[in-house]
Design a protein around this motif. Structure first.
Motif, short mmCIF file in Angstrom:
data_model
loop_
_atom_site.label_atom_id
_atom_site.label_comp_id
_atom_site.label_asym_id
_atom_site.label_seq_id
_atom_site.Cartn_x
_atom_site.Cartn_y
_atom_site.Cartn_z
N ASP A 131 0.71 -1.22 -0.18
CA ASP A 131 0.08 -0.10 0.03
C ASP A 131 0.73 1.45 0.06
OD1 ASP A 131 -1.80 -1.97 0.44
OD2 ASP A 131 -2.78 -1.19 2.15
N GLU A 132 2.22 1.21 0.62
CA GLU A 132 2.74 2.45 0.80
C GLU A 132 3.11 3.20 -0.35
OE1 GLU A 132 3.48 -0.68 1.87
OE2 GLU A 132 5.74 -1.10 2.07
N GLN A 149 3.71 6.97 0.01
CA GLN A 149 4.39 7.12 1.03
C GLN A 149 5.86 6.79 0.88
OE1 GLN A 149 2.47 5.48 4.53
NE2 GLN A 149 3.20 7.05 5.78
N GLU A 160 -5.54 -4.05 16.98
CA GLU A 160 -5.69 -4.30 15.60
C GLU A 160 -6.88 -5.07 15.32
OE1 GLU A 160 -2.12 -5.57 14.06
OE2 GLU A 160 -2.92 -5.87 12.00
N ASP A 161 -7.14 -6.22 15.85
CA ASP A 161 -8.22 -7.09 15.62
C ASP A 161 -9.43 -6.34 15.79
OD1 ASP A 161 -6.69 -8.93 14.99
OD2 ASP A 161 -6.64 -10.21 16.84
N ARG A 191 0.51 3.21 9.98
CA ARG A 191 -0.35 4.06 9.10
C ARG A 191 -1.74 3.58 9.29
NH1 ARG A 191 1.03 3.23 4.12
NH2 ARG A 191 -0.92 1.84 4.14
N GLN A 216 -1.55 -3.12 -4.49
CA GLN A 216 -1.89 -2.94 -3.03
C GLN A 216 -1.67 -4.56 -2.46
OE1 GLN A 216 -5.04 -0.68 -1.54
NE2 GLN A 216 -4.97 0.61 -3.38
N ARG A 241 6.79 3.00 11.16
CA ARG A 241 5.65 3.82 11.21
C ARG A 241 4.09 2.94 11.20
NH1 ARG A 241 7.05 7.45 6.55
NH2 ARG A 241 7.50 5.58 5.79
N HIS A 276 -5.54 9.64 6.37
CA HIS A 276 -4.38 8.80 6.70
C HIS A 276 -3.60 9.54 7.97
CE1 HIS A 276 -4.39 6.50 3.08
NE2 HIS A 276 -4.16 7.56 2.30
N THR A 330 -0.23 8.92 10.47
CA THR A 330 0.96 7.98 10.69
C THR A 330 1.56 8.05 12.11
OG1 THR A 330 1.16 7.88 8.04
CG2 THR A 330 3.12 7.17 9.40
N LYS A 363 -8.00 0.96 8.11
CA LYS A 363 -6.95 -0.05 7.71
C LYS A 363 -5.62 0.15 8.42
CE LYS A 363 -6.02 -2.54 3.64
NZ LYS A 363 -5.59 -2.43 2.18
N LEU A 364 -5.00 -0.75 9.00
CA LEU A 364 -3.62 -0.45 9.47
C LEU A 364 -2.45 -0.93 8.40
CD1 LEU A 364 -1.97 0.16 12.09
CD2 LEU A 364 -1.95 -2.23 12.63
N ALA A 365 -1.38 -0.24 8.36
CA ALA A 365 -0.15 -0.69 7.85
C ALA A 365 1.16 -0.64 8.80
CB ALA A 365 -0.04 -0.20 6.38
N TYR A 366 2.00 -1.49 8.54
CA TYR A 366 3.19 -1.30 9.33
C TYR A 366 4.27 -0.70 8.37
CZ TYR A 366 1.23 -4.27 13.01
OH TYR A 366 0.56 -4.70 13.94
N LEU A 367 5.05 0.17 8.75
CA LEU A 367 6.14 0.53 7.77
C LEU A 367 7.57 0.74 8.32
CD1 LEU A 367 3.88 3.64 6.25
CD2 LEU A 367 4.06 1.47 5.20
N LEU A 409 1.42 2.81 -3.29
CA LEU A 409 0.10 3.61 -3.68
C LEU A 409 -0.34 4.65 -3.23
CD1 LEU A 409 -0.91 -0.11 -4.73
CD2 LEU A 409 -0.82 1.56 -6.60
N ILE A 410 -0.07 4.85 -1.91
CA ILE A 410 -0.45 6.22 -1.45
C ILE A 410 0.63 7.06 -1.32
CG2 ILE A 410 -2.14 4.80 0.00
CD1 ILE A 410 -0.48 5.80 2.61
N THR A 423 3.86 -9.24 9.78
CA THR A 423 2.60 -8.70 10.22
C THR A 423 1.49 -9.09 9.25
OG1 THR A 423 3.22 -6.52 9.17
CG2 THR A 423 3.57 -6.63 11.56
N LYS A 424 0.16 -8.90 9.91
CA LYS A 424 -0.93 -9.31 9.26
C LYS A 424 -1.28 -8.82 7.89
CE LYS A 424 -3.09 -10.53 13.33
NZ LYS A 424 -4.34 -10.77 14.20
N ASP A 425 -0.77 -7.23 7.65
CA ASP A 425 -0.83 -6.63 6.40
C ASP A 425 -0.35 -7.24 5.22
OD1 ASP A 425 1.20 -5.64 7.85
OD2 ASP A 425 1.32 -3.90 6.55
N SER A 438 -8.32 6.82 -4.51
CA SER A 438 -7.09 5.90 -4.10
C SER A 438 -6.66 5.47 -5.34
CB SER A 438 -7.92 4.80 -3.32
OG SER A 438 -8.93 4.38 -3.84
N GLU A 482 -1.84 -6.65 19.01
CA GLU A 482 -2.95 -7.55 18.34
C GLU A 482 -4.19 -7.45 18.62
OE1 GLU A 482 -1.79 -11.73 18.98
OE2 GLU A 482 -3.01 -12.21 16.99
#
Lengths: 419, 419
Positions: A10-11, A16, B201-202, B222, A43, B220, B180, B182, B209-213, A13-14, A72-74, B35, B198
């Motif tokens: 995703d990062e 980041q 997040e669940d 997001r 994504q 980060r 967004h 972050t 929506k969550l993302a790990y960067l 496509l947005i 992680t889950k994503d 998007s 966890e």
């Protein structure tokens, strides 16, 4: 032999992060005669990943996938690959040991089940050793096609490409030869060059393709030859480049090899045991960071003074205040004094200086926006050159850097010949 | 409302340039609730361009195309758009006048027919004014979808996006709200964080929506919220971020807004009328170029000494030779002396220094590869911090820059609160 690259995350496509991986992968594939047909960024979304894999595998022989391999889950790339190949995850003990070792050596937090699960790989995949990270690379072969999945972290991906993927592809496929030569020109625009070389271009052999790459004051002409016989292609290219020299030799500045210009300059310096420093105003440290990017750069590059204030110019580079008062901070005289100052302070053979108004406002000087002076100090003396790089900050800084690199390369070559 | 981006140009697919445009375009589209579903990079090849246009228009409402608008023969985007829309090229007099003006003002070479032909545009296109270049942007509407074609030159494209494309899309479409946020964390890895959060997040609401960067020492998180009611989404996000603070507040370092960290730091400094300088060894000017990238940076950033040799440390920053001899060049003592030296030389309130072994060889010091000391000088004194950033040059430099930014931001905030 064609490849497609799929970057997942995703990062991208947005917006980041910028996708630097695809450029690196494309370049490496090209070197071994694999041309990249398409790069697709999508994504972390199951259906889109599966569809993109299907489409890419219909068009290309090699599919290189990066991203989506985190713990992680994503991150779902591994699951999608399992689904795509109708496979299941199994524990890879060698990968598990490597993950545990990385945690012991470098990572402060204790290892978790999520980390251990990174050692679960599709059973049909061959694991590729990721020395610098916990996500293993994966190599699949299916119906004569190769699929490679790598983590998106750039330095992890690069090591995997270099040590595993490229050698693996070279073993697996016989490939055509692709050779690129890039001729660097300065001083004429894209269309002016195109007019001059029109009949040359029209008569290029079918094996050679031409592209114009204009970038901040220089136009690079890339000739790409494709065939089976490397010697023959090299001869074809030599002939065409000789012809090109006859037409526009006056603006041809050199051939770009695989190295960036800063590496070319560093090598020239090291050859002669010469050294370089910079004094940067409008380029703000950009020259220094270019020259220090590569390992071993400290052999020829000794340092920079980035002087973003007038007082720092006088105090750090010993530029007499009168000169600045008399000629203003953006002037040939100050550029010369800065270059001389850097050369003296860092005890180097050569020094580059930049002073200019990058905008958007005028700063400490009366000079017009876009006006830049570049100073070059050498063992033979010091010169300053004036330019107007236009009205956009990024363009002014970028053109200043490119022009400074050109000028210093010319000086080094010239003085090298004289010696 | 979804968009796709198509970048056209061989130079991306052979890895000669990195596609920075797509990241910029994605970010700007996201801000207005559009998007990006896919980014596709393809060559200047008629059939592939036409096929990609067809596929993208089946999936997305907005198709943004960059590249392939130069005056030379290898650029065929305009022709392909004509074919795609069953259209023909007609002269646009306004565009022609603009091209002629650019040549008169800024370009040394005389204008040619190839340049004039850049004013030939498809009759169904609305021309978008390209202030900094000769290739006009183009806007097409077809069956409820918008197609935009822009030149690939980054600063030309950005101005077109800002002034023409984004306002045009906002007029044309009603869009959902996408927000967004972050959260920046330091000190724990991706998987360690994932375990801690966890259950949070669940239980995230469906809109989020969550993302790990993860990136060189910081992770980060997001959170992206999508819906129709901006206030409602903002409240949802506030609540979730508060909950997150309760779980991992100790490692949360702040929220990233649209600004990069260097801009955030510059703003903090300007607010307090404070100034900053740097003394860089292992980061080689990278900090200075970050801080000078944005217009107006000279208000708070005063300069840098990049000292890639030991003698430059002693001579330019007045570091006593005994300190270097006694503690070695990579040491807390030298980091402190460098930061103090920069602070004094540039007369700034704050200064950052970096000294370390980025590798691949050890250089002038006995310190292990990857060992970096960062010094922070403030009006209250000077501190140095030791890190081991691992065994890969790029990683060591990148992590040093990120960590130095974090440390200086913390210092500025802390001293700002005390005052």
């Amino acid at each position: 032999m064609t490849a497609e690259i799929i970057t997942i995350g995703d990062e991208i496509l947005i917006g980041q992060i910028v996708d630097t991986n695809s450029a690196y992968i494309s370049k490496e594939l090209n070197k071994i005669g694999v041309s990249v047909h398409q790069i697709t960024s999508i994504q972390d979304e199951r259906e889109h990943i599966l569809q993109t894999l299907t489409e890419a595998s219909q068009r290309a022989d090699i599919i290189i996938i990066t991203g989506g391999l985190g713990p992680t889950k994503d991150d779902i790339t591994k699951k999608c690959l399992c689904e795509f190949f109708d496979d299941k995850l199994v524990r890879n003990d060698k990968v598990l040991r490597h993950i545990e070792e990385l945690f012991e050596k470098y990572i402060d937090t204790p290892i978790s089940d999520l980390n251990r699960d990174q050692a679960l790989l599709p059973s049909k995949a061959t694991a590729l050793h990721n020395e610098y990270g916990t996500a293993a690379g994966m190599w699949f072969e299916d119906q004569g096609k190769v699929f490679v999945s790598m983590p998106g972290v750039p330095y992890e991906m690069r090591v995997l490409m270099e040590r595993e993927v490229i050698p693996g592809l070279m073993r697996t496929f016989s490939r055509p030869v692709i050779i690129h030569r890039t001729v660097i020109t300065y001083g004429l625009g894209e269309s002016a060059i195109a007019e001059k070389i029109e009949s040359w271009e029209d008569n290029l052999p079918a094996e050679i393709k031409l592209a114009y790459l204009p970038n901040l004051g220089r136009v690079r002409l890339r000739l790409s030859a494709r065939g089976v016989d490397e010697n023959y292609l090299n001869k074809l290219l030599d002939t065409q480049i000789d012809l090109l020299h006859e037409i526009i030799g006056d603006i041809i500045f050199g051939l770009e090899d695989d190295d960036s210009l800063e590496v070319v300059i560093s090598k020239l310096l090291v050859q002669k045991e010469w050294t370089l420093s910079t004094a940067e105003s409008c380029t703000g440290g950009r020259l220094a960071s270019n020259f220090t990017r590569e390992p071993g750069s400290s052999a020829s590059f000794k340092g920079s003074v980035v002087c973003y204030s007038t007082t720092s110019k006088t105090e750090l580079l010993d530029i007499p205040e009168e000169i600045i008062k008399k000629y203003s901070v953006v002037s040939a005289q100050v550029a010369k004094a800065m270059a001389t100052g850097a050369r003296n302070k860092f005890h180097t053979d050569f020094a580059i200086s930049t002073t200019g108004n990058a905008g958007p406002t005028k700063g400490d000087s009366d000079a017009d926006l876009g006006v830049v002076f570049i100073g070059i100090a050498t063992p033979k003396g010091v010169e300053a050159y004036e330019f107007n790089f236009g009205n956009h900050r990024e363009k002014v800084i970028g053109k200043s850097v490119n022009k400074a690199m050109q000028l210093i390369q010319e000086s080094i070559l010239k003085i090298g010949e004289e010696n």
